[in-house]
Motif scaffolding. Structure first.
Motif, PDB file in Angstrom:
ATOM      1  N   VAL A 165       0.860  -1.179   0.000  1.00  0.00           N
ATOM      2  CA  VAL A 165       0.000   0.000   0.000  1.00  0.00           C
ATOM      3  C   VAL A 165       0.900   1.235   0.000  1.00  0.00           C
ATOM      4  O   VAL A 165       1.845   1.319   0.793  1.00  0.00           O
ATOM      5  N   LYS A 166       0.605   2.208  -0.873  1.00  0.00           N
ATOM      6  CA  LYS A 166       1.404   3.422  -0.944  1.00  0.00           C
ATOM      7  C   LYS A 166       1.144   4.305   0.278  1.00  0.00           C
ATOM      8  O   LYS A 166       0.040   4.348   0.804  1.00  0.00           O
ATOM      9  N   ALA A 167       2.180   5.016   0.710  1.00  0.00           N
ATOM     10  CA  ALA A 167       2.062   5.966   1.805  1.00  0.00           C
ATOM     11  C   ALA A 167       3.147   7.022   1.639  1.00  0.00           C
ATOM     12  O   ALA A 167       4.239   6.731   1.147  1.00  0.00           O
ATOM     13  N   ALA A 168       2.863   8.248   2.050  1.00  0.00           N
ATOM     14  CA  ALA A 168       3.824   9.335   1.927  1.00  0.00           C
ATOM     15  C   ALA A 168       5.047   9.046   2.786  1.00  0.00           C
ATOM     16  O   ALA A 168       4.914   8.824   3.997  1.00  0.00           O
ATOM     17  N   PRO A 169       6.248   9.051   2.203  1.00  0.00           N
ATOM     18  CA  PRO A 169       7.451   8.683   2.972  1.00  0.00           C
ATOM     19  C   PRO A 169       7.789   9.675   4.076  1.00  0.00           C
ATOM     20  O   PRO A 169       8.490   9.323   5.025  1.00  0.00           O
ATOM     21  N   GLU A 170       7.296  10.910   3.980  1.00  0.00           N
ATOM     22  CA  GLU A 170       7.613  11.906   5.007  1.00  0.00           C
ATOM     23  C   GLU A 170       6.680  11.836   6.212  1.00  0.00           C
ATOM     24  O   GLU A 170       6.803  12.628   7.143  1.00  0.00           O
ATOM     25  N   ARG A 171       5.792  10.892   6.214  1.00  0.00           N
ATOM     26  CA  ARG A 171       4.867  10.749   7.338  1.00  0.00           C
ATOM     27  C   ARG A 171       5.015   9.378   7.999  1.00  0.00           C
ATOM     28  O   ARG A 171       5.256   8.379   7.324  1.00  0.00           O
ATOM     29  N   ALA A 172       4.827   9.343   9.289  1.00  0.00           N
ATOM     30  CA  ALA A 172       4.738   8.072   9.993  1.00  0.00           C
ATOM     31  C   ALA A 172       3.406   7.418   9.639  1.00  0.00           C
ATOM     32  O   ALA A 172       2.448   8.089   9.250  1.00  0.00           O
ATOM     33  N   VAL A 173       3.352   6.103   9.739  1.00  0.00           N
ATOM     34  CA  VAL A 173       2.112   5.388   9.423  1.00  0.00           C
ATOM     35  C   VAL A 173       1.868   4.289  10.449  1.00  0.00           C
ATOM     36  O   VAL A 173       2.776   3.854  11.158  1.00  0.00           O
ATOM     37  N   GLU A 174       0.635   3.842  10.497  1.00  0.00           N
ATOM     38  CA  GLU A 174       0.234   2.653  11.242  1.00  0.00           C
ATOM     39  C   GLU A 174      -0.250   1.620  10.239  1.00  0.00           C
ATOM     40  O   GLU A 174      -0.828   1.975   9.208  1.00  0.00           O
ATOM     41  N   ALA A 175      -0.023   0.333  10.547  1.00  0.00           N
ATOM     42  CA  ALA A 175      -0.368  -0.708   9.581  1.00  0.00           C
ATOM     43  C   ALA A 175      -0.624  -2.030  10.291  1.00  0.00           C
ATOM     44  O   ALA A 175      -0.216  -2.237  11.432  1.00  0.00           O
ATOM     45  N   TYR A 176      -1.308  -2.912   9.580  1.00  0.00           N
ATOM     46  CA  TYR A 176      -1.438  -4.290  10.033  1.00  0.00           C
ATOM     47  C   TYR A 176      -1.562  -5.179   8.804  1.00  0.00           C
ATOM     48  O   TYR A 176      -1.868  -4.713   7.702  1.00  0.00           O
ATOM     49  N   ALA A 177      -1.296  -6.463   8.992  1.00  0.00           N
ATOM     50  CA  ALA A 177      -1.398  -7.433   7.900  1.00  0.00           C
ATOM     51  C   ALA A 177      -2.021  -8.708   8.428  1.00  0.00           C
ATOM     52  O   ALA A 177      -1.859  -9.053   9.607  1.00  0.00           O
ATOM     53  N   MET A 178      -2.736  -9.406   7.562  1.00  0.00           N
ATOM     54  CA  MET A 178      -3.331 -10.687   7.937  1.00  0.00           C
ATOM     55  C   MET A 178      -3.380 -11.610   6.726  1.00  0.00           C
ATOM     56  O   MET A 178      -3.414 -11.153   5.576  1.00  0.00           O
ATOM     57  N   ALA A 179      -3.363 -12.917   7.005  1.00  0.00           N
ATOM     58  CA  ALA A 179      -3.465 -13.931   5.959  1.00  0.00           C
ATOM     59  C   ALA A 179      -4.671 -14.808   6.259  1.00  0.00           C
ATOM     60  O   ALA A 179      -4.849 -15.261   7.396  1.00  0.00           O
ATOM     61  N   ARG A 180      -5.495 -15.061   5.253  1.00  0.00           N
ATOM     62  CA  ARG A 180      -6.741 -15.790   5.430  1.00  0.00           C
ATOM     63  C   ARG A 180      -6.788 -17.009   4.509  1.00  0.00           C
ATOM     64  O   ARG A 180      -6.148 -17.031   3.465  1.00  0.00           O
ATOM     65  N   ASP A 181      -7.582 -17.996   4.908  1.00  0.00           N
ATOM     66  CA  ASP A 181      -7.765 -19.168   4.060  1.00  0.00           C
ATOM     67  C   ASP A 181      -8.969 -18.975   3.149  1.00  0.00           C
ATOM     68  O   ASP A 181      -9.588 -17.895   3.131  1.00  0.00           O
ATOM     69  N   SER A 182      -9.321 -20.014   2.388  1.00  0.00           N
ATOM     70  CA  SER A 182     -10.384 -19.884   1.400  1.00  0.00           C
ATOM     71  C   SER A 182     -11.742 -19.631   2.028  1.00  0.00           C
ATOM     72  O   SER A 182     -12.650 -19.120   1.373  1.00  0.00           O
ATOM     73  N   GLY A 183     -11.904 -19.997   3.310  1.00  0.00           N
ATOM     74  CA  GLY A 183     -13.162 -19.745   4.005  1.00  0.00           C
ATOM     75  C   GLY A 183     -13.190 -18.413   4.726  1.00  0.00           C
ATOM     76  O   GLY A 183     -14.189 -18.073   5.355  1.00  0.00           O
ATOM     77  N   GLY A 184     -12.100 -17.645   4.648  1.00  0.00           N
ATOM     78  CA  GLY A 184     -12.052 -16.336   5.284  1.00  0.00           C
ATOM     79  C   GLY A 184     -11.525 -16.338   6.699  1.00  0.00           C
ATOM     80  O   GLY A 184     -11.483 -15.285   7.343  1.00  0.00           O
ATOM     81  N   ALA A 185     -11.109 -17.479   7.228  1.00  0.00           N
ATOM     82  CA  ALA A 185     -10.560 -17.524   8.583  1.00  0.00           C
ATOM     83  C   ALA A 185      -9.184 -16.868   8.608  1.00  0.00           C
ATOM     84  O   ALA A 185      -8.347 -17.130   7.741  1.00  0.00           O
ATOM     85  N   VAL A 186      -8.944 -16.014   9.595  1.00  0.00           N
ATOM     86  CA  VAL A 186      -7.640 -15.364   9.751  1.00  0.00           C
ATOM     87  C   VAL A 186      -6.692 -16.354  10.416  1.00  0.00           C
ATOM     88  O   VAL A 186      -6.883 -16.742  11.564  1.00  0.00           O
TER      89      VAL A 186
END
Length: 270
Positions: A165-186
């Motif tokens: 995901v693009k974000a301005a390099p001069e700013r701090a950011v918050e983020a999270y990531a997740m991986a899910r299966d075919s049924g949508g379970a995290v």
């Protein structure tokens, strides 16, 4: 029989008289109807559910296939279970029919664990990748926002990624990531919407902002307003800064080892 903690959607299905697939699978297994149990476990793996329910379904499917005399299929299911929980165990008293495919699965995955990594590139992008020994997760999501913003911008792709995901390099950011299966379970995650990861700005703030911070009284950069930073640039940094960007990559934590009780699985077997 292991206790089931059913989510609200399962309870709602039961209220209408439709048994959820994981419940039907457990009932069929206890009745020694392994063909029906295997089919129901597979149905449960394709339905919405939690990570804990996926562990139960992969374990049950592996056992059912082993009892049906399908060692290769049982090993494959055990491998998926061990990707989610490398510390999963089976009791030696279950016999070679179970032990053989389980040990083969452990040997096949020896030294391999899933790793979900979140990095920040020099151009400001936040990038997620997922390494997994077997393709148990099929969707990878990364979400980003500036501190104090109401919502996240997200991108979705297929493992191993990268997904960015693009974000301005001069700013701090918050983020999270997740991986899910075919049924949508995290199945795997780093950070969350409520407790995101924090990354420093990748370039210096504008001169006016830098000058203001230089003359500000001590501790001004630590001030918060309603639990959020006053300014999105991080002075002193909360994350880990390096010339090549910020990297947060850890071996995923696992739930406590699964103990598969022999009595409720084998005492009625011929």
């Amino acid at each position: 029989m292991r206790a089931l903690i059913l989510p609200l959607w399962l309870c709602a299905a039961s209220a209408w008289g439709a048994e959820p697939p994981l419940t039907r699978a457990e009932q069929a297994f206890d009745a020694l109807e392994f063909d029906a149990a295997a089919a129901a476990y597979q149905e449960a793996l394709a339905a919405p559910g939690s990570r804990a329910e996926r562990l139960m379904a992969w374990e049950g499917l592996a056992l059912a296939r082993a009892f049906m005399g399908q060692p290769q299929e049982a090993q494959e299911a055990f491998e998926m279970l061990l990707v989610l929980d490398p510390d999963a165990r089976v009791q030696a008293s279950l016999g070679p029919k179970i032990r053989a495919p389980y040990e083969a699965a452990r040997k096949a995955l020896e030294g391999q664990r899933p790793v979900l990594t979140v990095t920040r590139a020099k151009d400001g992008r936040v990038v997620a990748t997922l390494e997994q020994p077997r393709p148990v997760a099929v969707e990878l999501l990364v979400a980003v926002r500036q501190p104090g913003a109401a919502g996240f911008s997200a991108a979705v792709g297929k493992p191993p990624g990268p997904v960015a995901v693009k974000a301005a390099p001069e700013r701090a950011v918050e983020a999270y990531a997740m991986a899910r299966d075919s049924g949508g379970a995290v199945l795997f995650e780093q950070g969350s919407m409520r407790a995101p990861l924090r990354f420093d700005a990748q370039v210096a703030p504008p001169p006016a902002v830098a000058a203001a911070l230089e003359v500000a009284p001590p501790g001004v950069e630590e001030q918060v307003e309603e639990g959020r930073p006053v300014w999105p640039f991080v002075v002193g940094g909360v994350g880990l800064a390096a010339a090549a960007g910020v990297v947060l990559g850890v071996v995923l934590s696992q739930p406590p080892p699964l103990a598969l009780p022999p009595a409720d699985r084998t005492e009625r077997l011929p």
